[in-house]
Design an enzyme around this catalytic site. Structure first.
Site, short mmCIF file in Angstrom:
data_model
loop_
_atom_site.label_atom_id
_atom_site.label_comp_id
_atom_site.label_asym_id
_atom_site.label_seq_id
_atom_site.Cartn_x
_atom_site.Cartn_y
_atom_site.Cartn_z
N HIS A 32 1.68 4.43 -3.01
CA HIS A 32 1.35 5.65 -3.17
C HIS A 32 2.62 6.53 -3.66
O HIS A 32 2.38 7.41 -4.44
CB HIS A 32 1.41 6.13 -1.52
CG HIS A 32 0.17 6.07 -0.82
ND1 HIS A 32 -0.97 6.55 -1.49
CD2 HIS A 32 -0.19 5.75 0.33
CE1 HIS A 32 -2.03 6.45 -0.46
NE2 HIS A 32 -1.40 6.17 0.64
N HIS A 70 0.80 -1.19 -0.11
CA HIS A 70 0.09 0.11 0.16
C HIS A 70 0.90 1.25 -0.09
O HIS A 70 0.67 2.25 -0.78
CB HIS A 70 -0.90 -0.12 1.20
CG HIS A 70 -1.52 1.32 1.37
ND1 HIS A 70 -3.19 1.30 1.33
CD2 HIS A 70 -1.42 2.34 1.88
CE1 HIS A 70 -3.55 2.50 1.35
NE2 HIS A 70 -2.66 3.13 1.79
N GLU A 71 1.86 1.32 0.95
CA GLU A 71 2.87 2.69 0.95
C GLU A 71 3.59 2.88 -0.14
O GLU A 71 3.43 4.01 -0.66
CB GLU A 71 3.72 2.47 2.24
CG GLU A 71 2.75 2.36 3.79
CD GLU A 71 1.83 3.49 3.65
OE1 GLU A 71 1.78 4.41 3.12
OE2 GLU A 71 0.76 3.04 4.24
N HIS A 113 -9.94 7.71 3.42
CA HIS A 113 -9.85 6.36 3.57
C HIS A 113 -11.22 5.64 3.53
O HIS A 113 -11.24 4.54 3.36
CB HIS A 113 -9.35 5.95 5.01
CG HIS A 113 -7.85 6.46 4.94
ND1 HIS A 113 -7.16 7.61 5.38
CD2 HIS A 113 -6.54 5.82 4.84
CE1 HIS A 113 -5.99 7.83 5.28
NE2 HIS A 113 -5.50 6.65 5.09
N GLU A 165 -6.15 6.59 -2.45
CA GLU A 165 -5.98 5.52 -1.35
C GLU A 165 -6.40 4.21 -1.81
O GLU A 165 -6.03 3.24 -1.46
CB GLU A 165 -6.84 5.92 -0.13
CG GLU A 165 -6.26 6.84 1.09
CD GLU A 165 -5.45 6.06 1.40
OE1 GLU A 165 -5.48 4.77 1.84
OE2 GLU A 165 -3.96 6.42 1.54
#
Length: 552
Positions: free
Chosen positions: A370, A366-367, A454, A390
Protein backbone atom coordinates in the site's frame (compact mmCIF):
# COMPACT_ATOMS: atom_id res chain seq x y z
CA UNK A 1 -17.04 5.24 -1.72
CA UNK A 2 -17.30 2.05 0.28
CA UNK A 3 -15.42 1.62 3.55
CA UNK A 4 -12.62 -0.83 3.94
CA UNK A 5 -14.99 -3.35 5.46
CA UNK A 6 -18.79 -3.14 5.45
CA UNK A 7 -19.79 -1.18 8.53
CA UNK A 8 -20.76 -3.95 10.93
CA UNK A 9 -19.79 -4.25 14.56
CA UNK A 10 -16.67 -6.29 15.24
CA UNK A 11 -18.82 -9.26 16.32
CA UNK A 12 -20.09 -9.63 12.76
CA UNK A 13 -16.79 -9.07 11.00
CA UNK A 14 -16.28 -12.77 10.41
CA UNK A 15 -19.67 -12.95 8.74
CA UNK A 16 -18.89 -9.91 6.63
CA UNK A 17 -15.75 -11.55 5.29
CA UNK A 18 -16.78 -15.21 5.44
CA UNK A 19 -15.78 -17.48 2.58
CA UNK A 20 -18.15 -19.88 0.88
CA UNK A 21 -17.89 -23.55 1.83
CA UNK A 22 -16.28 -25.96 -0.61
CA UNK A 23 -12.81 -26.86 -1.82
CA UNK A 24 -11.12 -26.40 -5.14
CA UNK A 25 -11.03 -29.52 -7.27
CA UNK A 26 -7.65 -31.05 -8.05
CA UNK A 27 -7.12 -33.11 -11.16
CA UNK A 28 -3.53 -33.96 -10.40
CA UNK A 29 -0.19 -32.27 -10.04
CA UNK A 30 0.61 -29.54 -12.53
CA UNK A 31 3.75 -27.43 -12.43
CA UNK A 32 3.21 -23.70 -12.82
CA UNK A 33 5.24 -21.86 -15.43
CA UNK A 34 6.58 -19.53 -12.78
CA UNK A 35 7.73 -22.38 -10.58
CA UNK A 36 10.58 -23.03 -13.03
CA UNK A 37 12.35 -19.96 -11.64
CA UNK A 38 13.45 -20.52 -8.03
CA UNK A 39 11.72 -18.21 -5.58
CA UNK A 40 13.98 -15.45 -4.39
CA UNK A 41 15.91 -15.35 -7.67
CA UNK A 42 16.22 -11.89 -9.20
CA UNK A 43 14.48 -11.50 -12.53
CA UNK A 44 16.65 -11.18 -15.63
CA UNK A 45 17.20 -7.49 -16.46
CA UNK A 46 14.90 -6.25 -19.22
CA UNK A 47 15.63 -3.39 -21.61
CA UNK A 48 12.59 -1.42 -20.43
CA UNK A 49 12.86 -2.45 -16.78
CA UNK A 50 13.69 0.22 -14.17
CA UNK A 51 17.40 0.79 -13.70
CA UNK A 52 18.85 0.67 -10.20
CA UNK A 53 19.50 4.26 -9.13
CA UNK A 54 21.65 5.39 -6.24
CA UNK A 55 20.07 7.85 -3.81
CA UNK A 56 22.27 10.60 -5.25
CA UNK A 57 21.34 9.75 -8.85
CA UNK A 58 17.62 9.68 -8.03
CA UNK A 59 17.85 13.00 -6.20
CA UNK A 60 19.70 14.52 -9.13
CA UNK A 61 17.00 13.39 -11.59
CA UNK A 62 14.26 14.78 -9.36
CA UNK A 63 16.04 18.10 -8.95
CA UNK A 64 16.59 18.42 -12.69
CA UNK A 65 12.97 17.56 -13.43
CA UNK A 66 11.78 20.16 -10.92
CA UNK A 67 14.12 22.78 -12.37
CA UNK A 68 12.64 22.08 -15.82
CA UNK A 69 9.04 21.80 -14.54
CA UNK A 70 7.89 25.14 -15.95
CA UNK A 71 9.17 24.30 -19.41
CA UNK A 72 7.66 20.82 -19.18
CA UNK A 73 4.27 22.26 -18.20
CA UNK A 74 4.31 24.53 -21.21
CA UNK A 75 5.51 21.76 -23.52
CA UNK A 76 2.68 19.41 -22.60
CA UNK A 77 0.06 22.14 -22.92
CA UNK A 78 -0.79 23.14 -19.35
CA UNK A 79 -2.27 26.54 -18.68
CA UNK A 80 -0.46 29.59 -17.29
CA UNK A 81 -1.93 29.05 -13.80
CA UNK A 82 -0.75 25.44 -13.61
CA UNK A 83 2.52 24.25 -12.13
CA UNK A 84 4.09 20.81 -11.82
CA UNK A 85 5.63 19.33 -8.68
CA UNK A 86 7.83 16.26 -9.11
CA UNK A 87 6.71 13.25 -7.06
CA UNK A 88 8.93 10.47 -8.41
CA UNK A 89 11.26 9.51 -11.22
CA UNK A 90 11.84 6.09 -12.80
CA UNK A 91 14.68 5.55 -15.26
CA UNK A 92 14.70 2.51 -17.54
CA UNK A 93 17.76 0.51 -18.46
CA UNK A 94 17.54 1.95 -22.00
CA UNK A 95 17.67 5.53 -20.70
CA UNK A 96 13.96 6.36 -20.92
CA UNK A 97 12.80 8.48 -17.96
CA UNK A 98 9.29 8.47 -16.52
CA UNK A 99 8.63 11.50 -14.30
CA UNK A 100 5.54 11.50 -12.09
CA UNK A 101 4.11 14.93 -11.24
CA UNK A 102 1.46 16.39 -8.97
CA UNK A 103 -0.19 19.58 -10.25
CA UNK A 104 -1.29 22.91 -8.81
CA UNK A 105 -3.66 25.52 -10.23
CA UNK A 106 -3.32 29.09 -9.00
CA UNK A 107 -1.34 27.67 -6.11
CA UNK A 108 -4.03 25.16 -5.09
CA UNK A 109 -3.41 21.38 -5.19
CA UNK A 110 -5.21 19.66 -8.06
CA UNK A 111 -6.59 16.37 -6.75
CA UNK A 112 -6.84 13.95 -9.66
CA UNK A 113 -4.49 16.08 -11.73
CA UNK A 114 -1.43 13.85 -11.46
CA UNK A 115 0.39 12.81 -14.61
CA UNK A 116 3.48 10.96 -15.86
CA UNK A 117 5.74 12.36 -18.60
CA UNK A 118 7.68 9.76 -20.59
CA UNK A 119 10.98 11.06 -22.01
CA UNK A 120 13.36 9.19 -24.31
CA UNK A 121 17.11 9.08 -23.69
CA UNK A 122 17.44 11.71 -26.44
CA UNK A 123 15.31 14.11 -24.36
CA UNK A 124 12.29 13.85 -26.63
CA UNK A 125 8.90 13.60 -24.90
CA UNK A 126 7.33 10.32 -25.99
CA UNK A 127 3.99 10.71 -24.27
CA UNK A 128 2.02 11.74 -21.20
CA UNK A 129 -0.20 9.56 -19.02
CA UNK A 130 -2.83 11.70 -17.27
CA UNK A 131 -5.22 11.03 -14.41
CA UNK A 132 -7.68 13.37 -16.13
CA UNK A 133 -7.99 14.56 -19.70
CA UNK A 134 -10.09 17.57 -18.65
CA UNK A 135 -8.67 21.08 -18.96
CA UNK A 136 -8.04 22.54 -15.50
CA UNK A 137 -9.93 25.81 -15.38
CA UNK A 138 -12.38 27.21 -12.82
CA UNK A 139 -14.43 30.36 -13.12
CA UNK A 140 -13.76 31.62 -9.60
CA UNK A 141 -11.42 30.86 -6.72
CA UNK A 142 -13.87 32.37 -4.23
CA UNK A 143 -15.85 29.69 -2.32
CA UNK A 144 -19.58 30.13 -1.78
CA UNK A 145 -19.67 28.03 1.40
CA UNK A 146 -17.40 28.34 4.42
CA UNK A 147 -14.62 25.94 5.33
CA UNK A 148 -16.39 25.33 8.64
CA UNK A 149 -19.52 24.12 6.87
CA UNK A 150 -17.49 21.79 4.66
CA UNK A 151 -15.74 20.38 7.74
CA UNK A 152 -19.08 19.89 9.53
CA UNK A 153 -20.46 17.95 6.57
CA UNK A 154 -17.33 15.82 6.43
CA UNK A 155 -17.68 14.86 10.10
CA UNK A 156 -21.30 13.89 9.45
CA UNK A 157 -20.17 11.69 6.56
CA UNK A 158 -17.65 9.95 8.82
CA UNK A 159 -20.27 9.32 11.49
CA UNK A 160 -22.62 7.88 8.89
CA UNK A 161 -19.88 5.35 8.07
CA UNK A 162 -19.63 4.35 11.72
CA UNK A 163 -16.70 6.47 12.85
CA UNK A 164 -16.58 7.31 16.56
CA UNK A 165 -15.10 10.45 18.12
CA UNK A 166 -14.88 12.06 14.69
CA UNK A 167 -13.07 15.38 14.44
CA UNK A 168 -12.03 17.42 11.41
CA UNK A 169 -8.62 19.03 11.10
CA UNK A 170 -10.04 21.91 9.11
CA UNK A 171 -10.72 22.17 5.39
CA UNK A 172 -8.24 23.25 2.73
CA UNK A 173 -9.09 24.67 -0.66
CA UNK A 174 -8.25 22.43 -3.62
CA UNK A 175 -9.21 21.92 -7.22
CA UNK A 176 -11.13 18.65 -7.61
CA UNK A 177 -10.39 17.00 -10.99
CA UNK A 178 -10.92 13.38 -10.02
CA UNK A 179 -14.22 13.16 -11.90
CA UNK A 180 -16.28 15.35 -14.20
CA UNK A 181 -15.53 19.03 -14.73
CA UNK A 182 -12.78 20.43 -12.45
CA UNK A 183 -14.21 22.63 -9.68
CA UNK A 184 -13.07 24.58 -6.66
CA UNK A 185 -13.52 22.37 -3.61
CA UNK A 186 -12.60 21.76 0.01
CA UNK A 187 -10.71 18.72 1.22
CA UNK A 188 -11.41 17.82 4.85
CA UNK A 189 -9.64 15.02 6.70
CA UNK A 190 -11.69 13.56 9.54
CA UNK A 191 -9.94 11.80 12.42
CA UNK A 192 -11.28 9.56 15.17
CA UNK A 193 -11.78 5.80 15.10
CA UNK A 194 -13.56 3.51 12.67
CA UNK A 195 -16.05 1.08 14.19
CA UNK A 196 -13.49 -1.77 14.39
CA UNK A 197 -10.94 0.41 16.17
CA UNK A 198 -8.86 1.38 13.14
CA UNK A 199 -7.73 5.03 13.20
CA UNK A 200 -9.92 7.12 10.94
CA UNK A 201 -8.50 9.28 8.17
CA UNK A 202 -11.51 9.94 5.98
CA UNK A 203 -10.85 12.45 3.17
CA UNK A 204 -14.05 14.21 2.09
CA UNK A 205 -14.15 16.44 -1.00
CA UNK A 206 -16.89 19.09 -0.95
CA UNK A 207 -17.87 21.40 -3.82
CA UNK A 208 -16.97 24.91 -2.59
CA UNK A 209 -19.81 26.46 -4.59
CA UNK A 210 -22.74 24.14 -3.82
CA UNK A 211 -21.69 22.27 -0.67
CA UNK A 212 -22.30 18.95 -2.44
CA UNK A 213 -20.09 16.04 -1.42
CA UNK A 214 -18.09 15.07 -4.51
CA UNK A 215 -15.93 12.21 -3.28
CA UNK A 216 -14.59 10.50 -0.20
CA UNK A 217 -11.93 7.90 0.52
CA UNK A 218 -10.23 6.36 3.50
CA UNK A 219 -6.59 7.42 3.90
CA UNK A 220 -5.80 4.59 6.32
CA UNK A 221 -5.20 1.59 4.10
CA UNK A 222 -5.86 -1.33 6.39
CA UNK A 223 -6.39 -4.99 5.63
CA UNK A 224 -6.86 -8.23 7.32
CA UNK A 225 -4.42 -8.64 8.03
CA UNK A 226 14.57 -13.79 13.59
CA UNK A 227 13.33 -14.96 15.65
CA UNK A 228 10.96 -17.70 16.39
CA UNK A 229 7.88 -16.65 14.49
CA UNK A 230 4.33 -17.93 14.68
CA UNK A 231 3.81 -18.26 10.93
CA UNK A 232 7.23 -18.64 9.28
CA UNK A 233 9.15 -20.85 11.68
CA UNK A 234 12.61 -19.97 12.94
CA UNK A 235 14.16 -17.36 10.66
CA UNK A 236 17.16 -15.04 10.56
CA UNK A 237 16.53 -11.39 11.42
CA UNK A 238 18.80 -8.41 11.02
CA UNK A 239 18.99 -6.82 14.50
CA UNK A 240 21.02 -4.12 16.25
CA UNK A 241 23.02 -4.42 19.46
CA UNK A 242 22.77 -1.58 21.95
CA UNK A 243 24.97 -2.04 24.97
CA UNK A 244 24.17 -5.43 26.45
CA UNK A 245 20.81 -5.79 24.69
CA UNK A 246 19.54 -6.32 21.14
CA UNK A 247 16.62 -4.64 19.38
CA UNK A 248 14.57 -5.08 16.22
CA UNK A 249 16.26 -2.36 14.18
CA UNK A 250 17.29 -3.49 10.70
CA UNK A 251 20.17 -1.21 9.75
CA UNK A 252 20.68 -3.13 6.49
CA UNK A 253 17.22 -2.23 5.20
CA UNK A 254 16.80 1.48 5.71
CA UNK A 255 16.68 1.34 9.51
CA UNK A 256 13.31 -0.42 9.74
CA UNK A 257 12.21 -0.72 13.38
CA UNK A 258 9.57 -2.83 15.08
CA UNK A 259 7.67 -1.39 18.07
CA UNK A 260 5.28 -2.85 20.63
CA UNK A 261 2.14 -0.78 21.30
CA UNK A 262 1.15 -3.12 24.16
CA UNK A 263 -2.59 -2.74 23.43
CA UNK A 264 -2.46 1.03 22.94
CA UNK A 265 -3.90 2.66 19.81
CA UNK A 266 -1.64 5.68 19.46
CA UNK A 267 2.02 6.61 19.54
CA UNK A 268 4.95 4.49 18.37
CA UNK A 269 5.11 2.22 21.38
CA UNK A 270 8.35 0.73 22.70
CA UNK A 271 11.16 -0.50 20.46
CA UNK A 272 11.22 -4.30 20.79
CA UNK A 273 14.41 -5.35 22.56
CA UNK A 274 15.79 -8.36 24.38
CA UNK A 275 18.77 -9.36 26.50
CA UNK A 276 19.57 -12.09 23.98
CA UNK A 277 19.53 -11.92 20.19
CA UNK A 278 16.48 -14.21 20.01
CA UNK A 279 12.95 -12.89 19.62
CA UNK A 280 9.70 -14.80 20.09
CA UNK A 281 8.78 -18.31 21.10
CA UNK A 282 7.23 -19.65 17.91
CA UNK A 283 3.89 -20.20 19.64
CA UNK A 284 0.74 -18.14 19.99
CA UNK A 285 0.30 -16.03 23.10
CA UNK A 286 -2.30 -13.56 24.32
CA UNK A 287 0.29 -11.54 26.24
CA UNK A 288 0.91 -8.00 24.99
CA UNK A 289 4.57 -8.36 25.94
CA UNK A 290 5.09 -11.45 23.78
CA UNK A 291 7.71 -10.88 21.06
CA UNK A 292 6.52 -13.53 18.59
CA UNK A 293 4.25 -11.13 16.69
CA UNK A 294 7.15 -8.65 16.52
CA UNK A 295 9.40 -11.35 15.08
CA UNK A 296 6.82 -12.10 12.36
CA UNK A 297 6.40 -8.39 11.57
CA UNK A 298 10.15 -7.79 11.37
CA UNK A 299 10.60 -10.83 9.14
CA UNK A 300 7.76 -9.70 6.88
CA UNK A 301 9.32 -6.24 6.52
CA UNK A 302 12.70 -7.79 5.79
CA UNK A 303 11.38 -10.13 3.08
CA UNK A 304 9.24 -7.39 1.51
CA UNK A 305 12.25 -5.05 1.28
CA UNK A 306 14.33 -7.81 -0.35
CA UNK A 307 11.52 -8.76 -2.73
CA UNK A 308 11.20 -5.22 -4.09
CA UNK A 309 14.98 -4.74 -4.19
CA UNK A 310 15.84 -8.00 -5.96
CA UNK A 311 12.77 -8.21 -8.20
CA UNK A 312 12.39 -4.60 -9.34
CA UNK A 313 15.52 -2.81 -8.13
CA UNK A 314 13.37 -0.73 -5.76
CA UNK A 315 15.13 0.40 -2.59
CA UNK A 316 12.41 0.75 0.03
CA UNK A 317 8.82 1.87 -0.20
CA UNK A 318 9.67 5.33 -1.54
CA UNK A 319 12.67 4.00 -3.50
CA UNK A 320 14.89 6.28 -1.43
CA UNK A 321 16.58 3.69 0.78
CA UNK A 322 14.58 4.70 3.88
CA UNK A 323 12.79 2.04 5.90
CA UNK A 324 9.31 2.33 7.35
CA UNK A 325 8.48 0.99 10.82
CA UNK A 326 6.09 -1.61 12.21
CA UNK A 327 3.85 -1.59 15.29
CA UNK A 328 2.45 -4.79 16.83
CA UNK A 329 -0.11 -5.53 19.58
CA UNK A 330 -2.36 -2.66 18.45
CA UNK A 331 -5.51 -2.37 20.55
CA UNK A 332 -7.34 -5.38 21.98
CA UNK A 333 -9.14 -8.03 19.91
CA UNK A 334 -8.35 -5.92 16.85
CA UNK A 335 -9.02 -8.08 13.78
CA UNK A 336 -7.13 -6.03 11.23
CA UNK A 337 -3.85 -4.52 10.08
CA UNK A 338 -3.22 -1.29 8.22
CA UNK A 339 -0.72 0.88 6.40
CA UNK A 340 -0.70 4.61 7.26
CA UNK A 341 1.22 6.81 4.84
CA UNK A 342 1.18 9.75 7.27
CA UNK A 343 3.36 7.87 9.78
CA UNK A 344 4.99 5.74 7.07
CA UNK A 345 4.28 2.65 9.13
CA UNK A 346 2.51 -0.71 9.30
CA UNK A 347 0.31 -1.61 12.25
CA UNK A 348 -0.94 -5.07 13.25
CA UNK A 349 -3.74 -6.17 15.54
CA UNK A 350 -3.73 -9.48 17.42
CA UNK A 351 -6.99 -10.82 16.04
CA UNK A 352 -9.97 -12.27 17.84
CA UNK A 353 -9.26 -12.96 21.53
CA UNK A 354 -5.77 -11.57 20.91
CA UNK A 355 -4.54 -15.00 19.78
CA UNK A 356 -4.18 -14.70 15.99
CA UNK A 357 -1.92 -11.70 15.22
CA UNK A 358 -2.27 -10.46 11.65
CA UNK A 359 1.47 -10.60 11.04
CA UNK A 360 1.74 -13.33 8.41
CA UNK A 361 4.11 -12.90 5.48
CA UNK A 362 1.51 -12.09 2.81
CA UNK A 363 -0.24 -9.58 5.09
CA UNK A 364 3.08 -7.81 5.77
CA UNK A 365 3.80 -7.68 2.03
CA UNK A 366 0.25 -6.48 1.40
CA UNK A 367 0.50 -3.61 3.89
CA UNK A 368 3.87 -2.30 2.75
CA UNK A 369 2.73 -2.51 -0.87
CA UNK A 370 0.00 0.00 0.00
CA UNK A 371 2.92 2.31 0.75
CA UNK A 372 4.48 1.60 -2.64
CA UNK A 373 1.16 2.37 -4.36
CA UNK A 374 0.76 5.59 -2.35
CA UNK A 375 4.21 6.71 -3.46
CA UNK A 376 3.79 5.76 -7.13
CA UNK A 377 0.38 5.67 -8.84
CA UNK A 378 -1.49 6.95 -5.77
CA UNK A 379 -4.59 4.97 -6.74
CA UNK A 380 -7.67 6.54 -5.11
CA UNK A 381 -9.01 4.24 -2.41
CA UNK A 382 -12.53 4.10 -3.80
CA UNK A 383 -14.41 2.58 -6.74
CA UNK A 384 -12.47 0.68 -9.40
CA UNK A 385 -9.21 2.48 -8.60
CA UNK A 386 -9.65 1.37 -4.99
CA UNK A 387 -10.09 -2.22 -6.14
CA UNK A 388 -6.87 -1.92 -8.14
CA UNK A 389 -5.16 -0.46 -5.07
CA UNK A 390 -6.20 -3.46 -2.96
CA UNK A 391 -5.37 -5.93 -5.73
CA UNK A 392 -1.89 -4.44 -6.08
CA UNK A 393 -1.27 -5.20 -2.41
CA UNK A 394 -2.63 -8.75 -2.80
CA UNK A 395 -0.51 -9.28 -5.93
CA UNK A 396 2.69 -7.98 -4.36
CA UNK A 397 1.97 -9.69 -1.04
CA UNK A 398 1.68 -12.94 -2.99
CA UNK A 399 4.95 -12.11 -4.72
CA UNK A 400 6.63 -11.63 -1.33
CA UNK A 401 5.36 -15.00 -0.09
CA UNK A 402 6.71 -16.85 -3.15
CA UNK A 403 9.96 -14.86 -3.01
CA UNK A 404 10.63 -15.78 0.62
CA UNK A 405 10.44 -19.49 -0.28
CA UNK A 406 9.73 -20.28 3.37
CA UNK A 407 8.99 -23.95 4.12
CA UNK A 408 6.60 -22.99 6.93
CA UNK A 409 4.61 -20.67 4.67
CA UNK A 410 5.03 -21.76 1.02
CA UNK A 411 3.93 -19.40 -1.73
CA UNK A 412 0.31 -19.64 -2.80
CA UNK A 413 -2.48 -17.62 -4.39
CA UNK A 414 -4.50 -17.45 -1.16
CA UNK A 415 -4.61 -14.23 0.88
CA UNK A 416 -4.40 -14.39 4.67
CA UNK A 417 -4.57 -18.17 4.80
CA UNK A 418 -2.47 -18.25 7.99
CA UNK A 419 -4.23 -15.71 10.18
CA UNK A 420 -7.58 -17.50 10.66
CA UNK A 421 -9.57 -14.30 10.32
CA UNK A 422 -12.74 -16.26 9.51
CA UNK A 423 -12.34 -18.48 12.56
CA UNK A 424 -12.52 -21.68 10.52
CA UNK A 425 -9.05 -21.83 8.97
CA UNK A 426 -10.16 -20.60 5.54
CA UNK A 427 -8.31 -17.85 3.62
CA UNK A 428 -9.59 -14.31 3.44
CA UNK A 429 -9.39 -14.16 -0.37
CA UNK A 430 -8.78 -16.51 -3.32
CA UNK A 431 -6.99 -15.20 -6.42
CA UNK A 432 -7.84 -18.08 -8.76
CA UNK A 433 -11.59 -17.75 -8.14
CA UNK A 434 -12.29 -14.67 -6.00
CA UNK A 435 -16.01 -15.41 -5.61
CA UNK A 436 -15.17 -18.35 -3.34
CA UNK A 437 -15.07 -15.85 -0.46
CA UNK A 438 -18.77 -15.19 -1.00
CA UNK A 439 -18.33 -11.51 -1.88
CA UNK A 440 -15.57 -10.82 -4.40
CA UNK A 441 -16.05 -10.41 -8.14
CA UNK A 442 -14.55 -12.96 -10.54
CA UNK A 443 -14.97 -10.61 -13.49
CA UNK A 444 -15.82 -7.05 -14.37
CA UNK A 445 -19.34 -5.63 -14.60
CA UNK A 446 -20.65 -2.08 -14.56
CA UNK A 447 -21.47 -2.45 -10.87
CA UNK A 448 -18.00 -3.58 -9.74
CA UNK A 449 -17.03 -0.05 -8.72
CA UNK A 450 -19.87 -0.01 -6.19
CA UNK A 451 -18.42 -2.94 -4.23
CA UNK A 452 -16.16 -2.64 -1.20
CA UNK A 453 -12.63 -2.28 -2.55
CA UNK A 454 -11.65 -5.67 -1.06
CA UNK A 455 -14.27 -7.29 -3.25
CA UNK A 456 -13.86 -5.23 -6.45
CA UNK A 457 -10.17 -6.19 -6.22
CA UNK A 458 -11.19 -9.70 -7.25
CA UNK A 459 -11.20 -8.73 -10.94
CA UNK A 460 -7.50 -7.77 -10.92
CA UNK A 461 -6.55 -10.63 -8.58
CA UNK A 462 -8.18 -13.08 -10.97
CA UNK A 463 -6.46 -11.43 -13.95
CA UNK A 464 -3.08 -11.77 -12.25
CA UNK A 465 -3.64 -15.43 -11.43
CA UNK A 466 -4.68 -16.19 -15.01
CA UNK A 467 -1.74 -14.24 -16.41
CA UNK A 468 0.65 -16.11 -14.13
CA UNK A 469 -0.73 -19.64 -14.08
CA UNK A 470 -3.50 -19.86 -16.66
CA UNK A 471 -7.03 -21.25 -16.42
CA UNK A 472 -8.27 -24.69 -15.40
CA UNK A 473 -7.34 -27.08 -12.62
CA UNK A 474 -3.83 -27.51 -11.26
CA UNK A 475 -1.90 -27.95 -8.02
CA UNK A 476 0.88 -25.57 -7.00
CA UNK A 477 2.92 -26.07 -3.83
CA UNK A 478 0.31 -28.52 -2.59
CA UNK A 479 -2.65 -26.17 -3.08
CA UNK A 480 -5.38 -27.06 -5.60
CA UNK A 481 -6.75 -24.37 -7.91
CA UNK A 482 -9.40 -24.39 -10.63
CA UNK A 483 -9.64 -21.00 -12.30
CA UNK A 484 -12.57 -20.24 -14.62
CA UNK A 485 -12.86 -17.58 -17.33
CA UNK A 486 -15.88 -15.38 -17.94
CA UNK A 487 -15.87 -16.06 -21.70
CA UNK A 488 -15.09 -19.78 -21.56
CA UNK A 489 -11.65 -19.24 -23.07
CA UNK A 490 -8.52 -21.17 -22.13
CA UNK A 491 -5.61 -19.06 -20.92
CA UNK A 492 -2.03 -20.33 -20.75
CA UNK A 493 -0.03 -18.43 -18.14
CA UNK A 494 3.32 -16.74 -18.76
CA UNK A 495 4.65 -17.35 -15.24
CA UNK A 496 4.48 -15.27 -12.11
CA UNK A 497 7.88 -13.62 -12.60
CA UNK A 498 6.86 -11.99 -15.87
CA UNK A 499 3.38 -11.15 -14.58
CA UNK A 500 4.92 -9.30 -11.63
CA UNK A 501 7.25 -7.33 -13.89
CA UNK A 502 4.32 -6.27 -16.07
CA UNK A 503 2.14 -5.21 -13.12
CA UNK A 504 4.95 -3.28 -11.43
CA UNK A 505 5.85 -1.40 -14.60
CA UNK A 506 2.22 -0.49 -15.21
CA UNK A 507 1.82 0.65 -11.59
CA UNK A 508 4.93 2.83 -11.60
CA UNK A 509 4.74 4.08 -15.18
CA UNK A 510 1.17 4.08 -16.53
CA UNK A 511 -1.30 3.99 -13.61
CA UNK A 512 -2.55 7.25 -12.07
CA UNK A 513 -4.85 8.10 -9.18
CA UNK A 514 -8.00 7.59 -11.28
CA UNK A 515 -7.03 4.44 -13.20
CA UNK A 516 -10.02 2.11 -13.64
CA UNK A 517 -10.12 -1.43 -15.05
CA UNK A 518 -10.21 -0.33 -18.68
CA UNK A 519 -7.20 1.91 -18.01
CA UNK A 520 -5.45 -0.96 -16.21
CA UNK A 521 -5.84 -3.14 -19.28
CA UNK A 522 -4.32 -0.40 -21.43
CA UNK A 523 -1.51 0.24 -18.94
CA UNK A 524 -0.52 -3.40 -18.57
CA UNK A 525 -0.56 -3.87 -22.35
CA UNK A 526 1.79 -0.91 -22.70
CA UNK A 527 3.97 -2.39 -19.97
CA UNK A 528 4.04 -5.78 -21.70
CA UNK A 529 4.94 -4.11 -25.00
CA UNK A 530 7.75 -2.19 -23.30
CA UNK A 531 9.18 -5.27 -21.62
CA UNK A 532 8.56 -8.05 -24.13
CA UNK A 533 7.41 -6.44 -27.36
CA UNK A 534 4.05 -5.64 -28.91
CA UNK A 535 2.56 -8.85 -30.30
CA UNK A 536 4.74 -11.03 -28.06
CA UNK A 537 3.33 -14.03 -26.22
CA UNK A 538 3.41 -11.99 -23.04
CA UNK A 539 1.53 -9.09 -24.65
CA UNK A 540 -1.11 -11.38 -26.15
CA UNK A 541 -1.58 -13.21 -22.84
CA UNK A 542 -2.16 -9.92 -21.00
CA UNK A 543 -4.94 -9.18 -23.49
CA UNK A 544 -6.36 -12.70 -23.17
CA UNK A 545 -6.30 -12.64 -19.35
CA UNK A 546 -8.17 -9.31 -19.23
CA UNK A 547 -10.75 -10.61 -21.71
CA UNK A 548 -11.13 -13.68 -19.51
CA UNK A 549 -12.29 -11.40 -16.66
CA UNK A 550 -14.52 -9.36 -18.98
CA UNK A 551 -12.29 -6.29 -19.27
CA UNK A 552 -11.94 -5.15 -22.86
Amino acid sequence: MTPRYPRHKRATLAAATAVAAGALISTGLATSASAQTPAGTAAKPLAAAPAALSAAARTSLIQKAQADAAATAQQIGLGAKEKLIVKDVVKDADGTVHTRYERTYAGLPVLGGDLVVHTAKSGKTEGVTRATKATIKVASLKPQITAAKAAQQAVSAARTLGSAKSTANGARKVIWAGSGKPVLAYETIVGGLQDDGTPNQLHVITDAATGKKLFQYQGIENATGTGKTLYSGTVSLSTTQSGSSYNLTDATRGGHKTYNLARKTSGKGTLVSNSTNVFGTGTASTSSSDQTAAADAAYGAQETWDFYKNTFGRSGIKNDGVGAYSRVHYGSNYVNAFWDDSCFCMTYGDGSANKDPLTSLDVAGHEMSHGVTANTAGLDYSGESGGLNEATSDIMGTGVEFYANNASDPGDYLIGEKININGDGTPLRYMDKPSKDGNSADSWSSSVGNLDVHYSSGVANHFFYLLSEGSGAKTINGVSYDSPTSDGSKVTGIGRDKALQIWYRALTTYFTSTTDYADARSGTLKAAADLYGSGSTEYNTVAAAWSAVNVS
